[in-house]
Design an enzyme around this catalytic site. Sequence first.
Site, mmCIF file in Angstrom:
data_model
loop_
_atom_site.group_PDB
_atom_site.id
_atom_site.type_symbol
_atom_site.label_atom_id
_atom_site.label_comp_id
_atom_site.label_asym_id
_atom_site.label_seq_id
_atom_site.Cartn_x
_atom_site.Cartn_y
_atom_site.Cartn_z
ATOM 1 N N THR A 95 0.464 -8.191 2.887
ATOM 2 C CA THR A 95 1.099 -7.931 1.585
ATOM 3 C C THR A 95 2.217 -6.892 1.651
ATOM 4 O OG1 THR A 95 -0.644 -6.306 1.104
ATOM 5 C CG2 THR A 95 -0.939 -8.516 0.210
ATOM 6 N N PHE A 151 -1.634 0.732 -1.619
ATOM 7 C CA PHE A 151 -0.170 0.794 -1.552
ATOM 8 C C PHE A 151 0.397 -0.167 -0.518
ATOM 9 C CE2 PHE A 151 -2.254 3.935 1.012
ATOM 10 C CZ PHE A 151 -1.656 3.809 2.251
ATOM 11 N N TYR A 152 -0.425 -1.068 -0.010
ATOM 12 C CA TYR A 152 0.064 -2.091 0.914
ATOM 13 C C TYR A 152 0.687 -3.214 0.100
ATOM 14 C CZ TYR A 152 -2.405 -0.035 4.937
ATOM 15 O OH TYR A 152 -2.839 0.788 5.944
ATOM 16 N N GLY A 153 1.892 -2.970 -0.351
ATOM 17 C CA GLY A 153 2.572 -3.909 -1.220
ATOM 18 C C GLY A 153 3.083 -3.185 -2.442
ATOM 19 N N LYS A 181 -7.730 2.189 1.590
ATOM 20 C CA LYS A 181 -7.008 3.457 1.589
ATOM 21 C C LYS A 181 -6.270 3.640 0.279
ATOM 22 C CE LYS A 181 -4.734 2.870 5.488
ATOM 23 N NZ LYS A 181 -5.455 1.741 6.114
#
Length: 336
Positions: free
Chosen positions: A20, A51-53, A82
């Site tokens: 992502t 926050f991966y994306g 995370k």
Amino acid sequence: MVKIVGNEVGPLGYGLMRLTWSVTPASKTQSLGAMKTALDKGCSFWNGGTFYGTPEYNSLHLLNEYFTQYPSDADKVVLSIKGGMNAATRQPDGSREGVRQSIDESLRVLDGKKKLDIFECARVDSKVPVEVTIRAAAEYIKEGKLGGIALSECSADTIRRAAKVHPIACVEVEYSLWATEIEENGVAQACKENNIPIVAYSPLGRGFLTGQIKTPNDIPEDDMRRHMPRFQPDVFDENLKLVHEITAIADKKGCKPSQMALAWIFKTSGRGGMPEIIPIPGARVEERVLENTTLVSLTDSEFDELNAVIKRIPVVGGRYPEAFSHMNFGDSPPEK
């Protein structure tokens, strides 16, 4: 097998970041297929991020879609998420409010499709004592909303202080044939002392150790690796020498360089002063998942040969750009 939050997980985990968080994210069909294959091949420890994306679509949204399609898989996966990052500034936020916001948002997006097994702040907040951060997360464990607490990119002192407040499920750090700092800076020792397994992110050197990246031009224009010191043109060929040596050993073994790099971690895990280690390579296509999950065992002589190589050929350049290096193995301020 390694036990995390009361669950046994296989020797290899699965990193969700690139599904992502990428210039060209994988399609939903491709992502779900890779995830399903990873689990079917024994990768039951999954690691993602809030926050991966984007706030609208990140690891959590993809996970919701996966467990909507495969609800029976929810109890087979140990999920670590995370967070603890300020969405506006992209800076660590380990305050009680920041931790609660991250966990609440994770639970909201998962929507009961999957329990939140582990929560970890992605980086250590240099302004907030780690004791405050851990106590905030522990509130959710007492409420039955969270299974365990992890740490990420932290110092040995931070690990020891956190472990005094609450048992730590795992510590996530970069570890690979070209990132062995934890063997020297006390992080591995602190984990060993407290019986904490290490989750090794970027175990393939962000793809460099696969041998697929042969020139700087092989890295896409908008890829974040273009900004990382170890991938810069002036040091690229120096670092490629390490890959050539690893590839030569892999060729003699009859395996891929990536499989050799993972095998080295498996052989290191629990050996001597090292704690148990679970590498979490990311893979966006099923073919790459299958390659990573074809596990290879090293002989003692092959292991010694690899160790000799990484001592003889030092990596040139830092893991992150200078502007972000202060967050590597972060220290927590003392609690007053």
